[in-house]
Write a protein that holds these residues in place. Structure first.
Motif, PDB file in Angstrom:
ATOM      1  N   SER A  53      43.577  18.707  15.964  1.00 47.36           N
ATOM      2  CA  SER A  53      43.601  17.775  16.663  1.00 47.36           C
ATOM      3  C   SER A  53      43.903  16.477  16.514  1.00 47.36           C
ATOM      4  N   PHE A  61      46.185  12.452  18.047  1.00 46.92           N
ATOM      5  CA  PHE A  61      46.075  11.814  19.306  1.00 46.92           C
ATOM      6  C   PHE A  61      44.575  11.816  19.709  1.00 46.92           C
ATOM      7  N   THR A  62      43.355  10.957  20.231  1.00 53.66           N
ATOM      8  CA  THR A  62      42.892  11.225  21.233  1.00 53.66           C
ATOM      9  C   THR A  62      42.472   9.819  21.265  1.00 53.66           C
ATOM     10  N   GLU A  63      41.775  10.349  22.548  1.00 57.90           N
ATOM     11  CA  GLU A  63      41.337   8.744  23.098  1.00 57.90           C
ATOM     12  C   GLU A  63      40.637   7.424  21.558  1.00 57.90           C
ATOM     13  N   ASN A  64      39.918   7.813  21.037  1.00 54.24           N
ATOM     14  CA  ASN A  64      39.392   7.316  20.282  1.00 54.24           C
ATOM     15  C   ASN A  64      40.139   7.089  18.771  1.00 54.24           C
ATOM     16  N   THR A  65      41.509   7.528  18.635  1.00 54.32           N
ATOM     17  CA  THR A  65      42.792   7.513  17.920  1.00 54.32           C
ATOM     18  C   THR A  65      43.923   6.533  18.009  1.00 54.32           C
ATOM     19  N   ASP A  66      44.687   5.512  17.214  1.00 54.11           N
ATOM     20  CA  ASP A  66      45.497   4.571  17.010  1.00 54.11           C
ATOM     21  C   ASP A  66      46.461   4.870  16.428  1.00 54.11           C
ATOM     22  N   ARG A 111      50.292   4.352  17.992  1.00 52.45           N
ATOM     23  CA  ARG A 111      50.510   3.976  19.238  1.00 52.45           C
ATOM     24  C   ARG A 111      51.347   2.381  19.811  1.00 52.45           C
ATOM     25  N   GLU A 148      50.721  -0.017  22.076  1.00 55.64           N
ATOM     26  CA  GLU A 148      50.343  -0.463  22.062  1.00 55.64           C
ATOM     27  C   GLU A 148      50.201  -1.774  21.005  1.00 55.64           C
ATOM     28  N   ARG A 166      42.493   2.143  15.030  1.00 55.93           N
ATOM     29  CA  ARG A 166      41.758   3.800  15.295  1.00 55.93           C
ATOM     30  C   ARG A 166      42.560   4.660  14.116  1.00 55.93           C
TER      31      ARG A 166
END
Length: 145
Positions: A1, A3-8, A51, A53, A84
């Motif tokens: 996997s 991108f997750t919430e904890n990966t930029d 990302r 952002e 991250r």
């Protein structure tokens, strides 16, 4: 996997090929660590997906760099601002050998000068000797195809 919430950002591996699509060099980002950036190491830039952002928060590519805009961006994102990141053991890109950064000794010296400029602009101490150490490792990539 990926991108997750904890990966930029995610990054992986790339292959350089010649005009006959024969692999000449495999660039694995597996060995990458933040601390190696002081020696000029970065993950394989063409495999780096980030990302939006991060760009909005830490800036975009600096177009006044002719050779090392990718290095400067990754240095700011990964080393200075500690986004991250996550390595994915996947061949993400196959690309032709060549380009302005590998076009002879003059371009390599120009690239080193721009690397040094990026370190200085980002308040990171290094020198030409430390940066030149990465070339010894790069030579081994031609034997690991």
């Amino acid at each position: 996997s990926g991108f997750t919430e904890n990966t930029d950002a995610v990054y992986g591996d790339i292959h350089f090929v010649n005009s006959d699509n024969r692999c000449l060099r495999h660039y694995s980002s597996k060995i990458f660590k933040r601390s190696l950036m002081r020696m000029g190491f970065i993950p394989a830039h063409p495999s780096f997906y980030c990302r939006r952002e991060c760009f909005e928060k830490y800036g975009y590519y600096k177009t006044d760099y002719k050779i090392a805009a990718d290095f400067d961006l990754l240095l700011r994102f990964i080393y200075v601002n500690r986004i991250r990141i996550k390595y994915l053991p996947v061949d993400m890109v196959t690309m032709r050998i060549g380009g302005v950064s590998t076009n002879g000794i003059k371009s390599r010296l120009g690239g080193m000068s721009e690397h040094l400029r990026s370190f200085k602009e980002n308040g990171i101490k290094t020198n030409r000797f430390i940066l030149s150490l990465r070339y010894f490792y790069k030579m081994t990539e031609y034997f690991r195809r």
